[in-house]
Design an enzyme around this catalytic site. Sequence first.
Site, PDB file in Angstrom:
ATOM      1  N   SER A  40      76.254  43.721   5.982  1.00 25.51           N
ATOM      2  CA  SER A  40      77.590  43.141   6.085  1.00 25.51           C
ATOM      3  C   SER A  40      77.649  41.674   5.690  1.00 25.51           C
ATOM      4  O   SER A  40      78.707  41.176   5.283  1.00 25.51           O
ATOM      5  CB  SER A  40      78.107  43.297   7.522  1.00 25.51           C
ATOM      6  OG  SER A  40      77.169  42.765   8.457  1.00 25.51           O
ATOM      7  N   HIS A 246      80.302  37.218  12.230  1.00 27.69           N
ATOM      8  CA  HIS A 246      80.090  37.307  10.786  1.00 27.69           C
ATOM      9  C   HIS A 246      80.717  36.089  10.109  1.00 27.69           C
ATOM     10  O   HIS A 246      81.647  35.487  10.645  1.00 27.69           O
ATOM     11  CB  HIS A 246      80.704  38.587  10.220  1.00 27.69           C
ATOM     12  CG  HIS A 246      79.889  39.805  10.478  1.00 27.69           C
ATOM     13  ND1 HIS A 246      79.936  40.495  11.673  1.00 27.69           N
ATOM     14  CD2 HIS A 246      78.991  40.469   9.698  1.00 27.69           C
ATOM     15  CE1 HIS A 246      79.111  41.534  11.620  1.00 27.69           C
ATOM     16  NE2 HIS A 246      78.516  41.527  10.438  1.00 27.69           N
TER      17      HIS A 246
END
Length: 264
Positions: A40, A246
């Site tokens: 990711s 993230h």
Amino acid sequence: MRRSRLAAYVSSLLLATVAVLTQAGPAQAATGPYVALGDSYSSGVGAGSYIGSSGDCKRSTKAYPYLWAAANSPSSFSFTACSGARTGDVLANQLTPLTSATALVSISVGGNDAGFSDVMTTCVLQSDSSCLSRINTARAYVDSTLPAQLDNVYSAISGRAPNARVVVLGYPRFYKLGTTCVGLSETKRKAINDAADYLDTAIAKRAADHGFAWADVRGNFTGHELCSGSAWLHSLNLLNIGESYHPTASGQSGGYLPVFRNAA
């Protein structure tokens, strides 16, 4: 005086040769096929602007591979990085575009294998001692199991794309320490940062042993960690849990892209 002029002439030739040699690799990589692999952090989860056809992989037009390809116009660009990918997923699902013609490969992988998501869940919801215990379990995995898994991936990349420059990217530290910050304790924040360093060290070692370039993003993220007041990382996001911890679009363009550009 003649010796001095000769020395100056030789020095200028050497400098010119070094300049040509150091520019040749990136220039060649920029014109040949580029394949972006990984998890990711490479697909761009957290950056938004997801490509509809990528589905649950959540590949973003604001992720560093897409930004680099847009700026450098490689002869082809294959974006197979996928949210949640582990080393086994890269081997099973992402390597098809690699060929002997591939000039450049990027990859970030290993965090999911080491249990990144479970570590963060434990540290957010449970006590300091539970957090430290889960991190110790992850560190043991990084010592005992992850190196061989990375070797499998890196060897497969070399086998399929023997002429490619391969750039392995790491993970940032998550927290700015020594500052007042709502959420996790300083003990947890430090342990998570230390775990990121531990993981990066292990990945960098395997990358070097395979002759791959290592792109360390930690320096770029310094001053932009959670609790810094200028974070390039999402904190816990209950509305979109998958984006938690993230990089934001700024983390991709300011944290990851410059390091990759320099290594490519």
